[in-house]
Motif scaffolding. Structure first.
Motif, PDB file in Angstrom:
ATOM      1  N   LEU A  31       8.636   0.540   9.869  1.00 41.37           N
ATOM      2  CA  LEU A  31       9.576   1.572   9.430  1.00 41.37           C
ATOM      3  C   LEU A  31       9.770   2.646  10.499  1.00 41.37           C
ATOM      4  CD1 LEU A  31       8.411   2.043   5.729  1.00 41.37           C
ATOM      5  CD2 LEU A  31      10.180   0.517   6.631  1.00 41.37           C
ATOM      6  N   SER A  72      -0.663   1.646  -4.253  1.00 41.12           N
ATOM      7  CA  SER A  72      -0.030   2.418  -5.328  1.00 41.12           C
ATOM      8  C   SER A  72      -0.847   3.656  -5.694  1.00 41.12           C
ATOM      9  CB  SER A  72       0.166   1.531  -6.565  1.00 41.12           C
ATOM     10  OG  SER A  72      -1.072   0.954  -6.972  1.00 41.12           O
ATOM     11  N   GLN A 102       5.433  -0.786  -2.067  1.00 42.51           N
ATOM     12  CA  GLN A 102       5.700   0.592  -2.500  1.00 42.51           C
ATOM     13  C   GLN A 102       6.773   1.235  -1.609  1.00 42.51           C
ATOM     14  OE1 GLN A 102       4.142   2.437  -5.172  1.00 42.51           O
ATOM     15  NE2 GLN A 102       3.658   0.325  -5.754  1.00 42.51           N
ATOM     16  N   ILE A 103       7.453   2.220  -2.166  1.00 41.94           N
ATOM     17  CA  ILE A 103       8.487   2.962  -1.441  1.00 41.94           C
ATOM     18  C   ILE A 103       7.934   4.328  -1.044  1.00 41.94           C
ATOM     19  CG2 ILE A 103      10.818   3.885  -1.495  1.00 41.94           C
ATOM     20  CD1 ILE A 103      10.686   0.858  -1.598  1.00 41.94           C
ATOM     21  N   ASP A 105       8.218   8.155  -0.133  1.00 44.27           N
ATOM     22  CA  ASP A 105       9.136   9.268  -0.407  1.00 44.27           C
ATOM     23  C   ASP A 105       9.735   9.782   0.907  1.00 44.27           C
ATOM     24  OD1 ASP A 105       8.406   8.953  -2.978  1.00 44.27           O
ATOM     25  OD2 ASP A 105       7.193  10.779  -3.130  1.00 44.27           O
ATOM     26  N   ASP A 106      10.991  10.231   0.831  1.00 44.27           N
ATOM     27  CA  ASP A 106      11.704  10.659   2.036  1.00 44.27           C
ATOM     28  C   ASP A 106      11.004  11.806   2.753  1.00 44.27           C
ATOM     29  OD1 ASP A 106      13.596   8.741   1.619  1.00 44.27           O
ATOM     30  OD2 ASP A 106      15.034  10.081   0.628  1.00 44.27           O
ATOM     31  N   TYR A 109       7.975  10.545   4.531  1.00 41.28           N
ATOM     32  CA  TYR A 109       8.368   9.744   5.692  1.00 41.28           C
ATOM     33  C   TYR A 109       8.784  10.647   6.852  1.00 41.28           C
ATOM     34  CZ  TYR A 109      11.175   6.581   8.564  1.00 41.28           C
ATOM     35  OH  TYR A 109      11.697   5.875   9.618  1.00 41.28           O
ATOM     36  N   ALA A 121       5.295  -1.216   6.486  1.00 39.81           N
ATOM     37  CA  ALA A 121       5.305  -1.545   5.061  1.00 39.81           C
ATOM     38  C   ALA A 121       5.126  -3.041   4.894  1.00 39.81           C
ATOM     39  CB  ALA A 121       6.616  -1.096   4.423  1.00 39.81           C
TER      40      ALA A 121
END
Length: 318
Positions: A31, A72, A102-103, A105-106, A109, A121
């Motif tokens: 990423l 998580s 998992q995503i 958070d902006d 990041y 990721a």
């Protein structure tokens, strides 16, 4: 072929190499990667970590890992405590691996990017990623050192044969192989400290399968004796130092247990047996006996104590 004993080899692994080597297994996505690549080195402060396993772990704010695994649970904690990421010193945290699909958070990041921390990721489970990264870094960063000698597998015992050039180490190894034992490396042995008090010897790739014998030159052991005569690596359990009998102080040798001391390689103490050589001594048979003796010692046996007990018993009976 000739090589001297060298100093410990310092190792490092770049994040780009880490990503490339494990990409097919972990199926991860990069990423963010800082313009300046980070390099992972063994954590010298981790006493029990002989490789790089201590570099990877779940969130630890007291002794932060260079590679942090975030599943998580970890991401849920960061969402509830977004300021926690600032507790990791930028010079310590190199890579955050987001697991389990998992995503991130902006805002988190962007904070990682600003701190020049790489982010990857993967859909793999956090524990699986942790175990694989620890195993990889342990293998890549384990302390290693090149030493001069010949490493053979005799009756399952790894013996490192050492001595002055021309003393007959390679000729002895050839005779041992002809008697059914196996060659690991001739002339130069790459020693790797796999675990505390565990040292394995490997053959450098350019020398693999080959043995130099004075008068014969280079011979291919695999071609001569077959694939079973070669083994890629072996744990070193005993060092046999071959010395010319005329150069040894024979009066200093204990006739009941020989001349035994220790050789330190990468902080590992290896038992060393000094073996006098002469024209009338069959070194191959003596080395086989040394391997058997080492196996008995490691199994808890003490032949000298058994002998002394038998002598005392015999004296008592008389």
């Amino acid at each position: 072929m000739s090589a001297g004993q060298g100093s410990a080899i310092e190792r490092q692994v770049s994040l780009r190499r880490l990503y490339g080597d494990l990409n097919s297994e972990l199926r991860w996505q990069c990423l963010h990667h800082p313009e300046e690549d980070h390099h992972l080195r063994r954590d010298s402060s981790a006493e029990d970590d002989v490789g790089g396993a201590a570099l990877v772990g779940f969130f630890n704010f007291i002794r932060p890992h260079a590679v942090q695994i975030a599943g998580s649970c970890e991401l849920a904690y960061l969402r509830a405590h977004p300021e926690a990421i600032t507790q990791f010193p930028p010079h310590r945290l190199c890579l955050l691996v987001v697991c389990e699909g998992q995503i991130l958070d902006d805002h988190l990041y962007e904070d990682l990017k600003a701190r020049h921390i790489a982010v990857m990721a993967t859909p793999m489970g956090a524990k699986i990623v942790l175990a694989r990264l620890q195993h990889y870094l342990h293998q890549e960063l384990a302390p290693r050192q090149q030493v001069h000698g010949v490493l053979v597998d005799v009756l399952g015992v790894g013996l490192l044969l050492q001595g002055e050039a021309g003393i007959g180490k390679s000729e002895l190894a050839l005779e041992l192989v002809s008697r059914g034992h196996r060659l690991v490396a001739d002339d130069s042995v790459l020693c790797i400290r796999e675990a505390p008090n565990v040292l394995t010897g490997h053959c450098p790739a350019p020398l693999r399968n080959f043995l130099e014998v004075r008068g014969l030159g280079i011979i291919n052991i695999r071609e001569f004796f077959g694939a079973a005569a070669i083994v890629r690596s072996k744990r070193i359990r005993l060092v046999v130092e071959i010395q010319d009998m005329r150069d040894m102080e024979m009066a200093d040798i204990d006739r009941l247990q020989g001349k035994v001391d220790h050789l330190d390689i990468l902080g590992t103490q290896l038992p060393r047996l000094c073996m006098p050589v002469s024209a009338v001594r069959n070194l191959a048979v003596l080395v086989e006996a040394a391997a058997r003796s080492q196996y008995v010692k490691e199994s808890g046996g003490d032949m000298l104590a058994d002998f002394e007990a038998q002598v005392r018993l015999s004296v008592g009976e008389e």
